[in-house]
Enzyme design. Sequence first.
Site, PDB file in Angstrom:
ATOM      1  N   ARG A  11      26.885  50.868  59.766  1.00  0.00           N
ATOM      2  CA  ARG A  11      25.974  51.935  59.754  1.00  0.00           C
ATOM      3  C   ARG A  11      24.971  51.695  59.163  1.00  0.00           C
ATOM      4  NH1 ARG A  11      29.716  56.112  57.250  1.00  0.00           N
ATOM      5  NH2 ARG A  11      27.921  57.586  57.663  1.00  0.00           N
ATOM      6  N   SER A  13      23.112  53.757  56.704  1.00  0.00           N
ATOM      7  CA  SER A  13      22.581  54.344  55.665  1.00  0.00           C
ATOM      8  C   SER A  13      22.324  53.151  54.550  1.00  0.00           C
ATOM      9  CB  SER A  13      23.814  55.369  55.203  1.00  0.00           C
ATOM     10  OG  SER A  13      24.797  54.390  54.683  1.00  0.00           O
ATOM     11  N   LYS A  85      37.746  55.070  53.130  1.00  0.00           N
ATOM     12  CA  LYS A  85      38.241  56.355  53.458  1.00  0.00           C
ATOM     13  C   LYS A  85      37.532  57.085  54.554  1.00  0.00           C
ATOM     14  CE  LYS A  85      34.546  58.322  50.205  1.00  0.00           C
ATOM     15  NZ  LYS A  85      33.895  59.436  51.213  1.00  0.00           N
ATOM     16  N   ASP A  86      36.599  56.552  55.216  1.00  0.00           N
ATOM     17  CA  ASP A  86      36.072  57.012  56.393  1.00  0.00           C
ATOM     18  C   ASP A  86      36.807  56.613  57.723  1.00  0.00           C
ATOM     19  OD1 ASP A  86      34.120  58.295  55.181  1.00  0.00           O
ATOM     20  OD2 ASP A  86      32.783  56.445  55.674  1.00  0.00           O
ATOM     21  N   SER A 131      33.499  67.592  51.911  1.00  0.00           N
ATOM     22  CA  SER A 131      34.784  67.158  51.681  1.00  0.00           C
ATOM     23  C   SER A 131      35.856  68.213  51.719  1.00  0.00           C
ATOM     24  CB  SER A 131      35.216  65.987  50.636  1.00  0.00           C
ATOM     25  OG  SER A 131      36.106  65.945  50.272  1.00  0.00           O
ATOM     26  N   LEU A 132      36.975  68.318  52.453  1.00  0.00           N
ATOM     27  CA  LEU A 132      37.863  69.650  52.210  1.00  0.00           C
ATOM     28  C   LEU A 132      38.559  69.224  51.008  1.00  0.00           C
ATOM     29  CD1 LEU A 132      39.330  70.381  55.801  1.00  0.00           C
ATOM     30  CD2 LEU A 132      37.554  71.460  54.377  1.00  0.00           C
ATOM     31  N   ARG A 133      38.899  68.029  50.679  1.00  0.00           N
ATOM     32  CA  ARG A 133      39.458  67.652  49.423  1.00  0.00           C
ATOM     33  C   ARG A 133      38.956  68.199  48.103  1.00  0.00           C
ATOM     34  NH1 ARG A 133      38.574  63.771  45.779  1.00  0.00           N
ATOM     35  NH2 ARG A 133      37.010  62.920  47.031  1.00  0.00           N
ATOM     36  N   ARG A 134      37.820  67.805  48.154  1.00  0.00           N
ATOM     37  CA  ARG A 134      36.648  68.459  47.158  1.00  0.00           C
ATOM     38  C   ARG A 134      36.634  69.723  47.075  1.00  0.00           C
ATOM     39  NH1 ARG A 134      32.318  63.509  47.976  1.00  0.00           N
ATOM     40  NH2 ARG A 134      33.390  61.890  46.917  1.00  0.00           N
ATOM     41  N   ARG A 151      26.387  67.704  53.974  1.00  0.00           N
ATOM     42  CA  ARG A 151      26.473  66.458  54.448  1.00  0.00           C
ATOM     43  C   ARG A 151      25.320  65.564  54.386  1.00  0.00           C
ATOM     44  NH1 ARG A 151      28.284  65.803  59.851  1.00  0.00           N
ATOM     45  NH2 ARG A 151      28.485  63.881  59.371  1.00  0.00           N
ATOM     46  N   VAL A 154      23.814  59.539  50.749  1.00  0.00           N
ATOM     47  CA  VAL A 154      23.670  59.973  49.370  1.00  0.00           C
ATOM     48  C   VAL A 154      22.606  60.349  48.822  1.00  0.00           C
ATOM     49  CG1 VAL A 154      23.772  58.866  47.059  1.00  0.00           C
ATOM     50  CG2 VAL A 154      25.541  58.162  48.501  1.00  0.00           C
ATOM     51  N   THR A 156      20.096  61.900  50.799  1.00  0.00           N
ATOM     52  CA  THR A 156      19.897  63.449  51.302  1.00  0.00           C
ATOM     53  C   THR A 156      20.638  64.245  50.204  1.00  0.00           C
ATOM     54  OG1 THR A 156      19.931  62.382  53.719  1.00  0.00           O
ATOM     55  CG2 THR A 156      20.281  64.686  53.327  1.00  0.00           C
ATOM     56  N   ARG A 157      21.768  64.194  49.765  1.00  0.00           N
ATOM     57  CA  ARG A 157      22.543  64.996  49.139  1.00  0.00           C
ATOM     58  C   ARG A 157      21.620  65.228  47.714  1.00  0.00           C
ATOM     59  NH1 ARG A 157      28.761  63.852  50.303  1.00  0.00           N
ATOM     60  NH2 ARG A 157      28.441  62.857  52.371  1.00  0.00           N
ATOM     61  N   CYS A 244      40.399  64.933  58.768  1.00  0.00           N
ATOM     62  CA  CYS A 244      39.457  65.933  58.117  1.00  0.00           C
ATOM     63  C   CYS A 244      39.553  67.182  58.012  1.00  0.00           C
ATOM     64  CB  CYS A 244      37.894  65.438  58.550  1.00  0.00           C
ATOM     65  SG  CYS A 244      37.247  63.973  58.220  1.00  0.00           S
TER      66      CYS A 244
END
Length: 309
Positions: A11, A13, A85-86, A131-134, A151, A154, A156-157, A244
């Site tokens: 990708r 990024s 993890k993706d 992240s649903l986990r976070r 989303r 890095v 961008t966030r 996800c």
Amino acid sequence: MQTKPFRIGTRGSPLALAQAHETRDRLMAAHGLTEDMFEIVVLSTQGDRVQDRALAEIGGKGLFTYELEEQLADGRLDFAVHSSKDMPTVLPSGLYISAYLPREDIRDAFIGRTAPTLMELPHGATVGSSSLRRQALIRRLRPDISVVIFRGAVETRLRKLAEGQVDATLLAYAGLKRLGKTDVPTALLDPKDFPPAPAQGAICIESRIGDERTDELLSAINDGPTFDAVTLERAFLATLDGSCRTPIAGYTELDGDRLKFSGTILSPDGTEVHEVAIDGPCSDALALGARAGEIIRAKAGPGFFEGWS
């Protein structure tokens, strides 16, 4: 003898490119090859293009891999580099994870704008995370906090955080380290209190089954301990049909030739939590992960996942 450059899919990024460059550099060192023997091919994935919705709403983890796997399957790429993890737990026919680079730090990094730690955030603060986990772990620890979808790459966030859109966000510390941004976190979260995503911190390489030339190339940089640990974690995910849409956490610690795994599943609001711990020899990584998944599924009982899938 190889005369054409090996084509590495990635990708676009900055983090993805850093991972592809690390893979290339390790291969150059391991085989004494020059940089012109590798071509880094950048592809845009749907997961990169759609930034205004949660992954669960648009198709899940495979959105970060489909375009790469399409070109890998038909031979336009020799192998692809991913954040482990993706990766979906089920890969397209004919493809497999053939190598892992040595794993980086597994912890989540907390980046606070109005407070340095999650527990010090003011009542009713807003945290950005996709992240649903976070999200579930944040709600478990701080039910008063508002969690919003956050989303993007890095950079961008971090820009959204600096602009004041939220009070804090969380990112994988491994990614920040690979980008040289170790000064960004205001706190690092203990995996015992805030367990990471399965396979967090590990770079994996995907290639074609039966491509002996590529297998031989990649075997020189495969890290055995990472391979065993992440194999266990992905087996845990696969047994739970992890996607996800499911808040799932888990990490493996190595103790000599043994693996120690801790796994957690949560309801999205963080109010229901189930945990499992298991250990065994590295040679049983796949079976250990599957067993951990079976144990925690039995603990949670029928219907735990179906309620929000």
